[in-house]
Scaffold this motif. Structure first.
Motif, PDB file in Angstrom:
ATOM      1  N   ALA A  47     -16.031  19.275  37.400  1.00  0.00           N
ATOM      2  CA  ALA A  47     -14.697  19.026  36.839  1.00  0.00           C
ATOM      3  C   ALA A  47     -14.349  20.079  35.791  1.00  0.00           C
ATOM      4  N   GLN A  48     -15.330  20.458  34.958  1.00  0.00           N
ATOM      5  CA  GLN A  48     -15.079  21.489  33.946  1.00  0.00           C
ATOM      6  C   GLN A  48     -14.840  22.844  34.598  1.00  0.00           C
ATOM      7  N   ARG A  49     -15.577  23.146  35.686  1.00  0.00           N
ATOM      8  CA  ARG A  49     -15.348  24.418  36.380  1.00  0.00           C
ATOM      9  C   ARG A  49     -13.973  24.433  37.033  1.00  0.00           C
ATOM     10  N   ASP A  50     -13.536  23.283  37.547  1.00  0.00           N
ATOM     11  CA  ASP A  50     -12.198  23.214  38.147  1.00  0.00           C
ATOM     12  C   ASP A  50     -11.108  23.470  37.114  1.00  0.00           C
ATOM     13  N   THR A  51     -11.384  23.153  35.845  1.00  0.00           N
ATOM     14  CA  THR A  51     -10.424  23.447  34.781  1.00  0.00           C
ATOM     15  C   THR A  51     -10.434  24.939  34.446  1.00  0.00           C
ATOM     16  N   LEU A  52     -11.618  25.574  34.527  1.00  0.00           N
ATOM     17  CA  LEU A  52     -11.728  26.994  34.162  1.00  0.00           C
ATOM     18  C   LEU A  52     -11.213  27.934  35.256  1.00  0.00           C
ATOM     19  N   TYR A  53     -11.336  27.544  36.533  1.00  0.00           N
ATOM     20  CA  TYR A  53     -10.938  28.441  37.618  1.00  0.00           C
ATOM     21  C   TYR A  53      -9.462  28.842  37.567  1.00  0.00           C
ATOM     22  N   PRO A  54      -8.502  27.928  37.307  1.00  0.00           N
ATOM     23  CA  PRO A  54      -7.096  28.367  37.232  1.00  0.00           C
ATOM     24  C   PRO A  54      -6.838  29.337  36.080  1.00  0.00           C
ATOM     25  N   LYS A  55      -7.718  29.324  35.059  1.00  0.00           N
ATOM     26  CA  LYS A  55      -7.568  30.260  33.938  1.00  0.00           C
ATOM     27  C   LYS A  55      -8.275  31.575  34.215  1.00  0.00           C
TER      28      LYS A  55
END
Length: 196
Positions: free
Chosen positions: A177-185
């Motif tokens: 879930a944290q990686r999914d937040t970082l990928y769009p950035k």
């Protein structure tokens, strides 16, 4: 003579009758009763064995002599109870071979620590370089000199694309879930995957 013959025949007949009677099976004794339905109960009285289902191994990080335990079999033990008392063991004599092994072991541990320090410094330098490259790319993209898709990802591992050699564990390992937040950035974090 006739009487004698008759006596022999009678005696043979008696012996034959006695032999037949000896080999006839004896009758068995049985119990007779009325058949009815009911509950069947039978008690077994024998010595039994108790078996321990959960065995626990208690170990100490040091060597020593253990005194007699104050507990008996079946006593209830809770957290914080004293199970045993350890006294320090008498140190063994330090011969030349054992001393050399210990010195070599200390040298190997120091070399491993220095290698870990070098890996940390290399990773820090790669992170600084990647941050600087990202900053330059963002400025160039903002001014229109660089396409936004040319450098789409920022990887903290720098040129090694997220691979760190000889890493045992990361201090921070982001969840999915944290990686999914970082990928769009446009940030590709380093993750720890055992066996990779």
């Amino acid at each position: 003579m006739m009487k004698r013959k008759f006596a022999w025949v009678l005696m043979g007949f008696l012996v034959l009758l006695l032999g037949v009677w000896a080999f006839i099976p004896a009758p068995k004794t049985i119990e007779v009763g009325a058949v009815s339905q009911g509950r069947f109960e039978r008690a077994v009285q024998e010595d039994g064995k108790t078996r321990v289902r959960d065995r626990y191994l208690i170990s100490a990080p040091i060597m020593g002599r253990m005194g007699r335990t104050p507990l008996n079999q079946g006593d209830v033990v809770s957290t914080g109870d004293t199970l045993a008392t350890l006294w320090p063991a008498t140190p063994a004599l330090l011969d030349e071979r054992t001393r050399a092994e210990q010195v070599a072991h200390i040298g190997a541990m120091q070399a491993a620590w220095e290698k870990a320090q070098a890996n940390t410094e290399r990773a820090s330098a790669a992170l600084e370089q990647a941050n600087a490259q990202r900053g330059r790319s963002e400025v160039l993209t903002k001014n229109g000199f660089l396409s936004p898709n040319q450098y789409p990802w920022f990887s903290p591992a720098g040129a090694s694309r997220g691979a760190l050699n000889n890493a045992v564990k990361l201090a921070y390992n982001p969840s999915q879930a944290q990686r999914d937040t970082l990928y769009p950035k446009r940030i590709n974090p380093i993750i720890f995957s055992p066996g990779a």
